[in-house]
Design a protein around this motif. Structure first.
Motif, PDB file in Angstrom:
ATOM      1  N   ALA A 181      -4.942  -1.702  36.154  1.00 34.20           N
ATOM      2  CA  ALA A 181      -4.481  -0.898  37.261  1.00 34.20           C
ATOM      3  C   ALA A 181      -4.963  -1.280  38.777  1.00 34.20           C
ATOM      4  O   ALA A 181      -4.176  -1.297  39.569  1.00 34.20           O
ATOM      5  CB  ALA A 181      -4.544   0.430  36.827  1.00 34.20           C
ATOM      6  N   GLU A 182      -6.271  -1.473  38.696  1.00 35.54           N
ATOM      7  CA  GLU A 182      -6.863  -1.725  40.158  1.00 35.54           C
ATOM      8  C   GLU A 182      -6.384  -3.168  40.542  1.00 35.54           C
ATOM      9  O   GLU A 182      -5.942  -3.051  41.855  1.00 35.54           O
ATOM     10  CB  GLU A 182      -8.333  -1.632  40.113  1.00 35.54           C
ATOM     11  CG  GLU A 182      -9.065  -2.029  41.318  1.00 35.54           C
ATOM     12  CD  GLU A 182     -10.592  -1.915  41.240  1.00 35.54           C
ATOM     13  OE1 GLU A 182     -11.106  -1.469  42.237  1.00 35.54           O
ATOM     14  OE2 GLU A 182     -11.043  -2.313  40.077  1.00 35.54           O
TER      15      GLU A 182
ATOM     16  N   LEU B 186      -2.129   3.162  40.371  1.00 32.83           N
ATOM     17  CA  LEU B 186      -3.047   4.292  41.002  1.00 32.83           C
ATOM     18  C   LEU B 186      -3.736   4.952  39.673  1.00 32.83           C
ATOM     19  O   LEU B 186      -3.547   4.980  38.635  1.00 32.83           O
ATOM     20  CB  LEU B 186      -2.107   5.504  41.442  1.00 32.83           C
ATOM     21  CG  LEU B 186      -1.430   5.086  42.582  1.00 32.83           C
ATOM     22  CD1 LEU B 186      -0.681   6.278  43.134  1.00 32.83           C
ATOM     23  CD2 LEU B 186      -2.161   4.610  43.798  1.00 32.83           C
ATOM     24  N   ASP B 187      -5.054   5.169  40.219  1.00 28.67           N
ATOM     25  CA  ASP B 187      -6.118   5.708  39.545  1.00 28.67           C
ATOM     26  C   ASP B 187      -6.223   7.136  39.615  1.00 28.67           C
ATOM     27  O   ASP B 187      -6.176   7.804  40.724  1.00 28.67           O
ATOM     28  CB  ASP B 187      -7.613   5.194  39.927  1.00 28.67           C
ATOM     29  CG  ASP B 187      -8.711   5.814  39.020  1.00 28.67           C
ATOM     30  OD1 ASP B 187      -8.543   6.576  38.325  1.00 28.67           O
ATOM     31  OD2 ASP B 187      -9.832   5.523  39.285  1.00 28.67           O
ATOM     32  N   PRO B 188      -5.723   7.892  38.614  1.00 22.50           N
ATOM     33  CA  PRO B 188      -5.484   9.343  38.583  1.00 22.50           C
ATOM     34  C   PRO B 188      -6.677  10.168  39.094  1.00 22.50           C
ATOM     35  O   PRO B 188      -6.646  11.130  39.962  1.00 22.50           O
ATOM     36  CB  PRO B 188      -5.279   9.776  37.080  1.00 22.50           C
ATOM     37  CG  PRO B 188      -4.842   8.631  36.480  1.00 22.50           C
ATOM     38  CD  PRO B 188      -5.493   7.450  37.045  1.00 22.50           C
TER      39      PRO B 188
ATOM     40  N   ASN C 230       5.217   4.687  44.510  1.00 20.27           N
ATOM     41  CA  ASN C 230       4.225   4.411  45.544  1.00 20.27           C
ATOM     42  C   ASN C 230       3.829   5.797  46.121  1.00 20.27           C
ATOM     43  O   ASN C 230       3.747   6.051  47.429  1.00 20.27           O
ATOM     44  CB  ASN C 230       5.348   3.988  46.696  1.00 20.27           C
ATOM     45  CG  ASN C 230       5.970   2.407  46.423  1.00 20.27           C
ATOM     46  OD1 ASN C 230       6.733   2.415  45.534  1.00 20.27           O
ATOM     47  ND2 ASN C 230       5.193   1.486  46.952  1.00 20.27           N
ATOM     48  N   GLY C 231       3.107   6.388  45.214  1.00 25.45           N
ATOM     49  CA  GLY C 231       2.539   7.767  45.641  1.00 25.45           C
ATOM     50  C   GLY C 231       3.255   9.003  45.980  1.00 25.45           C
ATOM     51  O   GLY C 231       2.931   9.884  46.623  1.00 25.45           O
ATOM     52  N   CYS C 232       4.661   8.836  45.568  1.00 23.43           N
ATOM     53  CA  CYS C 232       5.495   9.672  46.331  1.00 23.43           C
ATOM     54  C   CYS C 232       6.689  10.156  45.288  1.00 23.43           C
ATOM     55  O   CYS C 232       6.684   9.406  44.122  1.00 23.43           O
ATOM     56  CB  CYS C 232       6.496   9.102  47.297  1.00 23.43           C
ATOM     57  SG  CYS C 232       5.748   8.659  48.981  1.00 23.43           S
TER      58      CYS C 232
ATOM     59  N   THR D 282      -6.094   6.915  47.406  1.00 19.97           N
ATOM     60  CA  THR D 282      -5.236   5.587  47.214  1.00 19.97           C
ATOM     61  C   THR D 282      -3.849   5.559  47.355  1.00 19.97           C
ATOM     62  O   THR D 282      -3.266   4.758  47.726  1.00 19.97           O
ATOM     63  CB  THR D 282      -5.573   5.127  45.967  1.00 19.97           C
ATOM     64  OG1 THR D 282      -5.204   5.913  44.887  1.00 19.97           O
ATOM     65  CG2 THR D 282      -7.036   4.547  45.716  1.00 19.97           C
ATOM     66  N   ARG D 283      -3.283   6.826  47.118  1.00 17.79           N
ATOM     67  CA  ARG D 283      -1.713   6.793  47.097  1.00 17.79           C
ATOM     68  C   ARG D 283      -0.971   6.594  48.535  1.00 17.79           C
ATOM     69  O   ARG D 283       0.005   6.160  48.690  1.00 17.79           O
ATOM     70  CB  ARG D 283      -1.088   8.063  46.594  1.00 17.79           C
ATOM     71  CG  ARG D 283      -1.469   9.474  47.443  1.00 17.79           C
ATOM     72  CD  ARG D 283      -0.717  10.402  46.412  1.00 17.79           C
ATOM     73  NE  ARG D 283      -1.314  11.832  46.834  1.00 17.79           N
ATOM     74  CZ  ARG D 283      -1.096  12.857  46.253  1.00 17.79           C
ATOM     75  NH1 ARG D 283      -0.437  12.846  44.996  1.00 17.79           N
ATOM     76  NH2 ARG D 283      -1.795  14.125  46.483  1.00 17.79           N
ATOM     77  N   GLU D 284      -1.842   6.910  49.505  1.00 19.24           N
ATOM     78  CA  GLU D 284      -1.270   6.553  50.978  1.00 19.24           C
ATOM     79  C   GLU D 284      -1.275   5.153  51.117  1.00 19.24           C
ATOM     80  O   GLU D 284      -0.581   4.606  51.834  1.00 19.24           O
ATOM     81  CB  GLU D 284      -2.227   7.069  51.886  1.00 19.24           C
ATOM     82  CG  GLU D 284      -1.759   8.740  52.209  1.00 19.24           C
ATOM     83  CD  GLU D 284      -0.468   8.994  52.862  1.00 19.24           C
ATOM     84  OE1 GLU D 284      -0.061   8.288  53.751  1.00 19.24           O
ATOM     85  OE2 GLU D 284       0.216   9.976  52.024  1.00 19.24           O
ATOM     86  N   THR D 285      -2.195   4.331  50.386  1.00 17.67           N
ATOM     87  CA  THR D 285      -2.123   2.861  50.699  1.00 17.67           C
ATOM     88  C   THR D 285      -1.146   2.251  49.638  1.00 17.67           C
ATOM     89  O   THR D 285      -1.189   0.752  49.695  1.00 17.67           O
ATOM     90  CB  THR D 285      -3.590   2.334  50.436  1.00 17.67           C
ATOM     91  OG1 THR D 285      -3.906   2.429  49.029  1.00 17.67           O
ATOM     92  CG2 THR D 285      -4.583   3.154  50.990  1.00 17.67           C
ATOM     93  N   VAL D 286      -0.351   2.657  48.984  1.00 13.92           N
ATOM     94  CA  VAL D 286       0.908   2.008  48.441  1.00 13.92           C
ATOM     95  C   VAL D 286       2.055   2.496  48.737  1.00 13.92           C
ATOM     96  O   VAL D 286       3.232   2.221  48.296  1.00 13.92           O
ATOM     97  CB  VAL D 286       0.761   2.238  46.741  1.00 13.92           C
ATOM     98  CG1 VAL D 286      -0.782   1.583  46.322  1.00 13.92           C
ATOM     99  CG2 VAL D 286       0.614   3.563  46.191  1.00 13.92           C
ATOM    100  N   ARG D 287       2.048   3.308  49.932  1.00 11.77           N
ATOM    101  CA  ARG D 287       3.536   3.763  50.299  1.00 11.77           C
ATOM    102  C   ARG D 287       4.075   2.774  50.780  1.00 11.77           C
ATOM    103  O   ARG D 287       3.776   1.678  51.356  1.00 11.77           O
ATOM    104  CB  ARG D 287       3.154   4.837  51.554  1.00 11.77           C
ATOM    105  CG  ARG D 287       2.882   6.449  50.986  1.00 11.77           C
ATOM    106  CD  ARG D 287       2.588   7.194  52.152  1.00 11.77           C
ATOM    107  NE  ARG D 287       3.667   7.432  53.131  1.00 11.77           N
ATOM    108  CZ  ARG D 287       3.615   6.963  54.230  1.00 11.77           C
ATOM    109  NH1 ARG D 287       2.283   6.987  54.908  1.00 11.77           N
ATOM    110  NH2 ARG D 287       4.482   6.974  55.129  1.00 11.77           N
TER     111      ARG D 287
END
Length: 312
Positions: free
Chosen positions: A19-20, A114-116, A257-259, A122-127
């Protein structure tokens, strides 16, 4: 990948890093499909080359993944969003000619990158906006910024991975930070009632209800077309004049994407993947990917037959 190689992934301890590594490659490449290909190639190379006597596994995997990504980024074109390719459309304007998949920043399922335990960080950085902004940077600067600012590697660790000096890493990071466009901050937690209202309004094609959920400066885009809209009034005008082409659609919740995201089914068949960004309790941006090929990637069926009904 053959089954014996998959078994080797587990035997060599590669799998906990998937995942990372996928998240890293996705930020570098802007495509979930390409990121997974890059990770698979990384694992194949690691099977052939990794020797515990030469160092720890994680840095070795990231070194290989970086080289794979840099090789894949040798082409002249970069992935982008509609807002990077054309000015906002005027209501009534033609959609234009669709661009190939290779031109677009593609969505990726949260579960793959994303790591739960580290979602908020981290989710802002995959938007989509952040990943698209990364594509503006030269590939090596992109790698430095992701390693240093997203994955929190030290300058020395990053220099070792890239085979350069700490001074060069610090210089590249400074240039990358200066060149990276600002992106708007979205809500870290989204009101479930907002999403329920959106589904209900969408499935009823209630234009007034849909528009009431948008910010005044909301953006709507529809890859593979560069056509996009800015502003509640423009979106309202287009929805009102379009003849309700999506009336009777079904929406199924997912995450990208974190959304919040939705699989859209039209006439019972997979039609589009909708990724939504929320700011201040209202929808700030929605990107509608007209690509049913994304559905299996997100674990969504190709038909809505048998899916539970909503109250929309």
């Amino acid at each position: 990948m053959p089954s014996q190689e998959l078994a080797a992934d587990h035997a060599h301890g590669f799998e906990p890093h998937r995942a990372e590594l996928t998240g890293y490659c996705y930020r570098m490449l802007g495509s979930g499909f390409e990121a997974e290909d890059a990770v698979q190639e990384t694992f194949v190379k690691a099977l052939r080359t990794y020797d515990p006597a030469r160092g720890q596994l994680r840095p070795w995997l990231f070194r290989l993944a970086t080289n794979v990504c840099l090789d894949m980024l040798r082409g002249p074109q970069r992935r982008a969003r509609a807002m990077d390719l054309a000015p906002a459309a005027v209501p009534g304007a033609e959609l234009g000619v669709p661009l190939p998949e290779s031109r677009w920043v593609q969505p990726v399922p949260d579960a793959r990158v994303l790591d739960p335990a580290d979602l908020v960080v981290t989710r802002e950085t995959v938007r989509l906006a952040f990943v698209a902004a990364l594509q503006l940077l030269p590939p090596r600067q992109r790698a430095v910024l992701v390693l240093r600012d997203v994955l929190r590697w030290s300058a020395a660790e990053t220099a070792g991975l890239l085979g350069t000096s700490v001074a060069a890493v610090n210089s590249a990071l400074q240039r990358a930070r200066a060149a990276l466009p600002a992106t708007r901050e979205t809500d870290t937690e989204v009101d479930e009632a907002l999403l329920d209202r959106y589904v209900s309004a969408f499935e009823r094609y209630d234009v007034a209800a849909l528009v009431s959920l948008l910010r005044a400066d909301a953006i709507s885009s529809m890859p593979p077309f560069t056509w996009w809209l800015r502003g509640r009034e423009s979106i309202h005008a287009v929805l009102s004049a379009s003849g309700a082409p999506c009336a009777g659609s079904r929406l199924v919740r997912t995450r990208a994407n974190g959304c919040p995201a939705f699989g859209q089914y039209l006439n019972g068949e997979a039609f589009a993947l909708v990724v939504m960004e929320v700011e201040g309790g209202l929808i700030a941006e929605q990107t509608t990917y007209l690509d049913p090929g994304l559905f299996p990637f997100f674990g969504l069926p190709m038909s809505s037959e048998g899916l539970p009904r909503t109250d929309g």
